[in-house]
Design a protein around this motif. Structure first.
Motif, PDB file in Angstrom:
ATOM      1  N   VAL A   1       0.855  -1.189   0.000  1.00 54.64           N
ATOM      2  CA  VAL A   1       0.000   0.000   0.000  1.00 54.64           C
ATOM      3  C   VAL A   1       0.888   1.235   0.000  1.00 54.64           C
ATOM      4  O   VAL A   1       1.862   1.313   0.752  1.00 54.64           O
ATOM      5  CB  VAL A   1      -0.924   0.026   1.230  1.00 54.64           C
ATOM      6  CG1 VAL A   1      -1.771   1.291   1.238  1.00 54.64           C
ATOM      7  CG2 VAL A   1      -1.815  -1.213   1.257  1.00 54.64           C
ATOM      8  N   LEU A   2       0.538   2.207  -0.858  1.00 58.00           N
ATOM      9  CA  LEU A   2       1.271   3.474  -0.920  1.00 58.00           C
ATOM     10  C   LEU A   2       0.307   4.613  -0.648  1.00 58.00           C
ATOM     11  O   LEU A   2      -0.800   4.642  -1.199  1.00 58.00           O
ATOM     12  CB  LEU A   2       1.909   3.664  -2.304  1.00 58.00           C
ATOM     13  CG  LEU A   2       2.987   2.658  -2.717  1.00 58.00           C
ATOM     14  CD1 LEU A   2       3.320   2.817  -4.194  1.00 58.00           C
ATOM     15  CD2 LEU A   2       4.241   2.855  -1.871  1.00 58.00           C
ATOM     16  N   GLY A   3       0.703   5.540   0.204  1.00 58.58           N
ATOM     17  CA  GLY A   3      -0.124   6.698   0.503  1.00 58.58           C
ATOM     18  C   GLY A   3       0.696   7.968   0.491  1.00 58.58           C
ATOM     19  O   GLY A   3       1.901   7.949   0.747  1.00 58.58           O
TER      20      GLY A   3
ATOM     21  N   HIS B   1       5.889  14.068   1.122  1.00 59.91           N
ATOM     22  CA  HIS B   1       5.988  13.010   2.123  1.00 59.91           C
ATOM     23  C   HIS B   1       4.932  11.943   1.860  1.00 59.91           C
ATOM     24  O   HIS B   1       3.942  12.185   1.167  1.00 59.91           O
ATOM     25  CB  HIS B   1       5.836  13.579   3.540  1.00 59.91           C
ATOM     26  CG  HIS B   1       6.913  14.535   3.915  1.00 59.91           C
ATOM     27  ND1 HIS B   1       8.063  14.157   4.558  1.00 59.91           N
ATOM     28  CD2 HIS B   1       7.037  15.876   3.712  1.00 59.91           C
ATOM     29  CE1 HIS B   1       8.842  15.203   4.740  1.00 59.91           C
ATOM     30  NE2 HIS B   1       8.241  16.264   4.235  1.00 59.91           N
ATOM     31  N   GLY B   2       5.164  10.771   2.427  1.00 59.48           N
ATOM     32  CA  GLY B   2       4.218   9.692   2.233  1.00 59.48           C
ATOM     33  C   GLY B   2       4.440   8.571   3.212  1.00 59.48           C
ATOM     34  O   GLY B   2       5.259   8.661   4.132  1.00 59.48           O
ATOM     35  N   PHE B   3       3.706   7.483   3.005  1.00 63.71           N
ATOM     36  CA  PHE B   3       3.831   6.301   3.855  1.00 63.71           C
ATOM     37  C   PHE B   3       3.513   5.083   3.006  1.00 63.71           C
ATOM     38  O   PHE B   3       2.836   5.170   1.976  1.00 63.71           O
ATOM     39  CB  PHE B   3       2.899   6.396   5.066  1.00 63.71           C
ATOM     40  CG  PHE B   3       1.452   6.627   4.706  1.00 63.71           C
ATOM     41  CD1 PHE B   3       0.572   5.561   4.560  1.00 63.71           C
ATOM     42  CD2 PHE B   3       0.967   7.917   4.517  1.00 63.71           C
ATOM     43  CE1 PHE B   3      -0.751   5.773   4.218  1.00 63.71           C
ATOM     44  CE2 PHE B   3      -0.360   8.139   4.177  1.00 63.71           C
ATOM     45  CZ  PHE B   3      -1.224   7.062   4.031  1.00 63.71           C
ATOM     46  N   ALA B   4       4.017   3.941   3.431  1.00 56.78           N
ATOM     47  CA  ALA B   4       3.823   2.731   2.645  1.00 56.78           C
ATOM     48  C   ALA B   4       3.933   1.498   3.528  1.00 56.78           C
ATOM     49  O   ALA B   4       4.578   1.526   4.577  1.00 56.78           O
ATOM     50  CB  ALA B   4       4.857   2.658   1.518  1.00 56.78           C
TER      51      ALA B   4
ATOM     52  N   VAL C   1      10.883   8.931   0.529  1.00 63.76           N
ATOM     53  CA  VAL C   1      11.038   7.753  -0.335  1.00 63.76           C
ATOM     54  C   VAL C   1       9.677   7.138  -0.646  1.00 63.76           C
ATOM     55  O   VAL C   1       9.393   6.756  -1.789  1.00 63.76           O
ATOM     56  CB  VAL C   1      11.972   6.717   0.313  1.00 63.76           C
ATOM     57  CG1 VAL C   1      11.995   5.426  -0.500  1.00 63.76           C
ATOM     58  CG2 VAL C   1      13.384   7.278   0.431  1.00 63.76           C
ATOM     59  N   ALA C   2       8.820   7.043   0.366  1.00 59.87           N
ATOM     60  CA  ALA C   2       7.484   6.483   0.153  1.00 59.87           C
ATOM     61  C   ALA C   2       6.701   7.326  -0.852  1.00 59.87           C
ATOM     62  O   ALA C   2       5.995   6.792  -1.724  1.00 59.87           O
ATOM     63  CB  ALA C   2       6.735   6.403   1.479  1.00 59.87           C
ATOM     64  N   ARG C   3       6.852   8.660  -0.765  1.00 55.91           N
ATOM     65  CA  ARG C   3       6.147   9.539  -1.717  1.00 55.91           C
ATOM     66  C   ARG C   3       6.696   9.383  -3.122  1.00 55.91           C
ATOM     67  O   ARG C   3       5.942   9.369  -4.110  1.00 55.91           O
ATOM     68  CB  ARG C   3       6.260  11.005  -1.258  1.00 55.91           C
ATOM     69  CG  ARG C   3       5.390  11.961  -2.104  1.00 55.91           C
ATOM     70  CD  ARG C   3       3.937  11.614  -1.908  1.00 55.91           C
ATOM     71  NE  ARG C   3       3.033  12.482  -2.648  1.00 55.91           N
ATOM     72  CZ  ARG C   3       2.615  12.244  -3.893  1.00 55.91           C
ATOM     73  NH1 ARG C   3       3.046  11.179  -4.556  1.00 55.91           N
ATOM     74  NH2 ARG C   3       1.752  13.058  -4.479  1.00 55.91           N
TER      75      ARG C   3
END
Length: 355
Positions: A316-318, A324-327, A338-340
């Motif tokens: 899952v990628l958000g 910025h992001g989360f995974a 990195v997640a973004r």
């Protein structure tokens, strides 16, 4: 000629087309694709369209062109399985030999009075456009309530906070922490991001009623200039009204070959299908690949497979805004830039291969 009809040009429908066209369709088979709009829409990016950080054109991909593919623009209102017809609003029925239903999902309001009438949505491109218009015409200091802190609610709240930092954003979540299905480390990272960006998280919320410009949390009124609902989905109305066994979200229970238990010529795909995993673009594409395998064997007069291996999901990628992001990748949490970048890269690759 045999006629394959696909209802919905979403991720699953597009995957079926890419697997069969241009060179894997038998000579005696034609395809009809039915959709409400004349292009494939990148639903995973509707939050950004609603927030006003990308243009409408950036989330549209043209349907493929092929002499044996007919694209029909219309709204599906029902399926006549006895006559093998798809019923369209204000148009003639479309006959089929094999049918794939991938009509997507709708908001689920959980019986909350007024929620369907007084909230905005990002479940379709048309509704996302409407939400964009109302959000971006708000005067400075307006209050936006976002009900539901799952992936869609989190991405919308973060994108809107960067797009309109003059707004007061309130994110309502039923759990003790947002993104409760993810590890604590990831949830806390996202919550800290919201604190830094002045998004108010209201945990343990229970929305009991919605009125115009007002929602009720545990029956206590909270004034909002706009309320956006991201607190659950259910299968399309056409599927919910079809005969057959369904799960609690109205999704159709299927055989291992993805067709109806009592009608092997009707397949159900994506958000409309009851599957072991939560609905996602990845899941719809994996299911589409298996449906194509069933169709090919049927067209070739071969025995159908008894079952398929479980569909493997990559993760899952958000996003949290543009930087910025989360995974969750192979059950490992990842946060930050990195997640973004990974999410941006996946989106670019999808558009490159389908555009």
């Amino acid at each position: 000629m045999k006629k394959l009809v696909i209802l919905g040009g979403g991720y699953g429908g597009m995957k079926i087309l890419s697997e069969l066209l241009p060179n894997n369709l038998p000579e005696d088979v034609t395809i009809t694709l039915v959709d409400r709009v004349p292009y494939h829409c990148l639903k995973t990016e509707y939050y950004a369209l609603a927030a006003g950080t990308i243009s409408d054109k950036e989330i549209r991909v043209s349907f493929p062109e092929h002499p044996k593919l007919e694209v029909v623009f219309g709204e599906v209102i029902g399926i006549d399985r006895e006559e093998k017809n798809v019923l369209l609003k204000d148009a003639q029925p479309i006959s089929y030999d094999d049918l794939v239903i991938g009509l997507g999902c709708e908001d689920k309001y959980h019986g909350v009075p007024g929620a369907d009438q007084y909230t905005y949505s990002i479940q379709s491109i048309g509704k996302s456009r409407e939400t964009y218009s109302v959000l971006n015409n708000l005067p400075p200091g307006s209050v936006v309530g976002i009900v539901g802190a799952g992936l869609s609610g989190v991405e919308l709240a973060s994108e809107l906070s960067e797009s309109r930092d003059d707004l007061q954003i309130k994110l309502f979540d039923r759990g003790k922490h947002i993104l409760s299905a993810f590890p604590d480390r990831l949830s806390k990272y996202v919550e800290n991001w919201f604190v830094k960006h002045n998004v108010e998280i209201i945990n343990n919320s229970n929305i009991t009623k919605v009125e115009e410009n007002t929602l009720y949390n545990h029956d206590k009124s909270i004034s909002c200039d706009v309320i956006v609902w991201t607190a659950g989905i259910q299968a399309n109305k056409v599927i919910r009204e079809m005969e057959g066994e369904k799960d609690s979200s109205g999704r159709m229970v299927l055989t291992p070959q993805h067709f109806l238990p009592h009608d092997e010529h009707v397949f159900v795909l994506g958000d409309c299908a009851s599957l072991p995993h939560a609905p996602s673009a990845q899941l719809a594409e994996g299911q589409a690949e298996q449906i194509v395998e069933v169709l090919k064997k049927r067209w070739n007069g071969e025995e159908l497979p008894d079952s398929f291996p479980p569909i493997k999901l990559k993760g899952v990628l958000g996003s949290l805004g543009k930087k910025h992001g989360f995974a969750m990748l192979a059950d490992r949490p990842l946060t930050g830039r990195v997640a973004r970048l990974l999410k941006s890269g996946v989106l670019w690759m999808y558009k490159f291969h389908n555009g």
